[in-house]
Design an enzyme around this catalytic site. Structure first.
Site, short mmCIF file in Angstrom:
data_model
loop_
_atom_site.label_atom_id
_atom_site.label_comp_id
_atom_site.label_asym_id
_atom_site.label_seq_id
_atom_site.Cartn_x
_atom_site.Cartn_y
_atom_site.Cartn_z
N ASP A 79 -3.04 10.91 -5.67
CA ASP A 79 -2.56 10.62 -4.32
C ASP A 79 -2.37 11.99 -3.67
OD1 ASP A 79 -1.43 9.91 -1.97
OD2 ASP A 79 0.32 8.89 -2.81
N GLU A 93 9.79 10.19 -9.13
CA GLU A 93 9.16 9.01 -9.74
C GLU A 93 8.99 9.18 -11.25
OE1 GLU A 93 5.52 8.40 -7.54
OE2 GLU A 93 6.58 7.36 -5.94
N GLU A 110 -6.22 8.72 -3.04
CA GLU A 110 -5.37 8.11 -1.99
C GLU A 110 -5.05 9.16 -0.91
OE1 GLU A 110 -2.00 6.03 -3.73
OE2 GLU A 110 -0.80 6.40 -1.93
N ASP A 129 -3.04 4.70 2.41
CA ASP A 129 -1.60 4.40 2.27
C ASP A 129 -0.94 4.76 3.61
OD1 ASP A 129 1.09 4.18 1.71
OD2 ASP A 129 1.18 5.82 0.27
N ARG A 149 8.01 2.45 -4.31
CA ARG A 149 8.36 3.58 -3.47
C ARG A 149 8.99 4.64 -4.36
NH1 ARG A 149 7.32 2.48 2.12
NH2 ARG A 149 7.10 4.74 1.99
N SER A 150 9.06 5.85 -3.84
CA SER A 150 9.61 6.92 -4.70
C SER A 150 11.09 6.73 -5.00
CB SER A 150 9.34 8.29 -4.08
OG SER A 150 9.68 8.29 -2.72
N LYS A 165 2.70 -1.71 0.48
CA LYS A 165 4.14 -1.50 0.24
C LYS A 165 4.83 -2.43 1.22
CE LYS A 165 3.75 3.47 -0.83
NZ LYS A 165 3.66 4.78 -0.12
C1 PEP Z 1 3.23 7.16 -2.00
O1 PEP Z 1 2.97 8.01 -1.13
O2 PEP Z 1 2.33 6.53 -2.52
C2 PEP Z 1 4.63 6.92 -2.36
C3 PEP Z 1 4.95 6.07 -3.35
O3 PEP Z 1 5.53 7.63 -1.66
P1 PEP Z 1 6.88 7.16 -0.93
O4 PEP Z 1 7.42 5.97 -1.60
O5 PEP Z 1 7.76 8.37 -1.05
O6 PEP Z 1 6.48 6.87 0.48
MG MG Z 2 0.72 7.41 -1.17
#
Ligand code: PEP
Ligand code: MG
Length: 405
Positions: A231, A201, A274, A304, A358-359, A329
């Site tokens: 997080d 990221e 988080e 999350d 997302r990552s 998300k």
């Molecule tokens: C997260 O855990 O907040 C995150 C962005 O991870 P990922 O997109 O890899 O699930």
């Molecule tokens: Mg997270």
């Protein structure tokens, strides 16, 4: 609107993984949406692609999209997605699972086209007459956990975040970025070999411990008048019984984890935490939130992996008093109608809403429109790198439109 053409193709995300891009041609032009992918996924998320892979999912998507080709589709509000979701479900029943990311890209491209048909912006289409507000940006300066795959010794927490305070969005974003570069310099003093290295990221890589990074973050945040958070993404280092810390070897039981996180909140004045516990431990979340309330700490306890943008899980977390904020998300659940239900529930019950990237991201900026259109309080979309910056730029553009400057 009249759909003249509808096609899906495989593209690569920021992690060079395959993902889907969907393109509609209507009487008003071309409308494109691509789906991001997670690495540290919650186990309760919907499956992102058909288990036979991305290429196969895209093939299936193209079969589905033929149903929409050469059709007049009435789309006056997001509720009209109901008809599309009905056809998607029927298709999956009679064929195979497309996957949440396929739904994400199809719905996103359709919504962009629907907004254009009304000659308004996507966020306005989603707001449907409600007053817009600009979410505050949250971004990770330093990263560890699953997002940092290239180094063995790394922080156990996944993200060390700056959170802007209420002010003009341009200023908030530039302060976050300046803080990021300041952290980079400070890490360089401690660990020269990591200089300029970044993770999935674009957060900075280092081998410092959680504590050492938080010390740096606290100093920098003070200078720029920002708040800090983490997080923990703790499901990724929960071994079924204990939290298995590797940077400084430590096994922490559920109670010890609770004590550790409470101490960090007090010591570093954390504004945001988080996933401090694993994704099924609603009770430990509750006792942490209770600690925060009892001690009058200004701190968001955020779900999350715990909640995975799933209304039933968000309700459970709310009724068990486990969270006061939630990550959204859209591809965790696939359906934008479900996203709307979760957001409506949160707004009614005073749970803060954070729309998140997302990552593995794409250059699509739709997340900014979703965040404004669904009334988010915050947007977590990184601090740096083109996939992250396009979303922040779109946010600035939306602010300009709102204030007509
Ligand atoms: C997260 O855990 O907040 C995150 C962005 O991870 P990922 O997109 O890899 O699930
Ligand atoms: Mg997270």
């Amino acid at each position: 609107m009249y759909i003249k053409e509808a096609k899906a193709r495989v593209i690569k995300n920021s992690r060079k993984e395959r993902t889907i891009e969907v393109k509609f041609k209507t009487n008003n032009g071309f409308f494109i949406c691509s789906a991001p992918s997670g690495k540290s996924k919650g186990k309760n998320e919907v499956i992102d692609f058909n288990k036979k892979g991305v290429r196969y999912s895209v093939k299936l998507a193209n079969i589905f999209l033929k149903i929409l080709k050469n059709k007049e589709v009435k789309f006056s509000s997001i509720e009209d997605l109901r008809k599309i979701e009905f056809i998607l479900k029927e298709f999956e029943k009679n064929n195979e699972i497309l996957g949440g990311n396929v739904w994400y890209a199809i719905e996103g491209a359709l919504l962009k086209a629907a907004a254009k048909e009304k000659n308004i912006e996507l966020y306005e289409f989603l707001l449907n007459g409600e007053k817009p507000k600009i979410p505050l940006p949250i971004g990770n300066a330093v990263g560890g956990g699953l997002h940092t795959r290239t180094h063995k010794k790394k922080p156990d927490f996944q993200e060390f975040l700056f959170i802007a305070k209420e002010e003009k969005i341009q200023k908030a974003i530039s302060k976050n970025i300046l803080a990021y570069f300041d952290v980079r310099l400070k890490i360089r003093w401690k660990e020269k070999k990591f200089f300029l290295k970044t993770n999935d990221e674009n957060a900075l890589i280092c081998s410092l411990s959680n504590h050492e990074i938080l010390e740096i973050m606290r100093d920098v945040a003070k200078h720029f008048d920002l708040r800090i958070g983490v997080d923990v993404a703790s499901s990724n280092f929960f071994d079924g019984k204990n939290y298995d810390y590797k940077n400084k070897r430590f096994l922490r039981s559920r109670e010890e984890q609770n004590e550790y996180i409470s101490d960090l909140i007090s010591e570093f004045d954390l504004f945001y935490v988080e996933d401090p516990f694993h994704e099924e431990d609603f009770l430990s979340f509750s006792s942490l939130l209770n600690f925060v309330k009892k001690n009058k700490k200004d701190c968001l306890i955020v779900g999350d992996d715990l909640t995975t943008t799933n209304l039933e899980r968000v309700k459970k977390a709310y009724y068990q008093k486990s969270i006061n904020a939630v990550i959204i998300k859209p591809n965790q659940i696939g359906s934008l109608l479900e996203v709307k239900k979760v957001c409506d529930f949160c707004k009614k019950n005073n749970i803060k809403i954070i729309f998140s990237h997302r990552s593995g991201e794409t250059k699509d900026n739709i997340l900014a429109d979703y965040a404004v259109g669904f009334g988010a309080d915050f947007i977590k979309t990184g601090l740096y790198g083109k996939e992250r910056l396009v979303k922040l730029k779109r946010l600035i553009d939306i602010q300009k439109r709102i204030h007509k400057v």
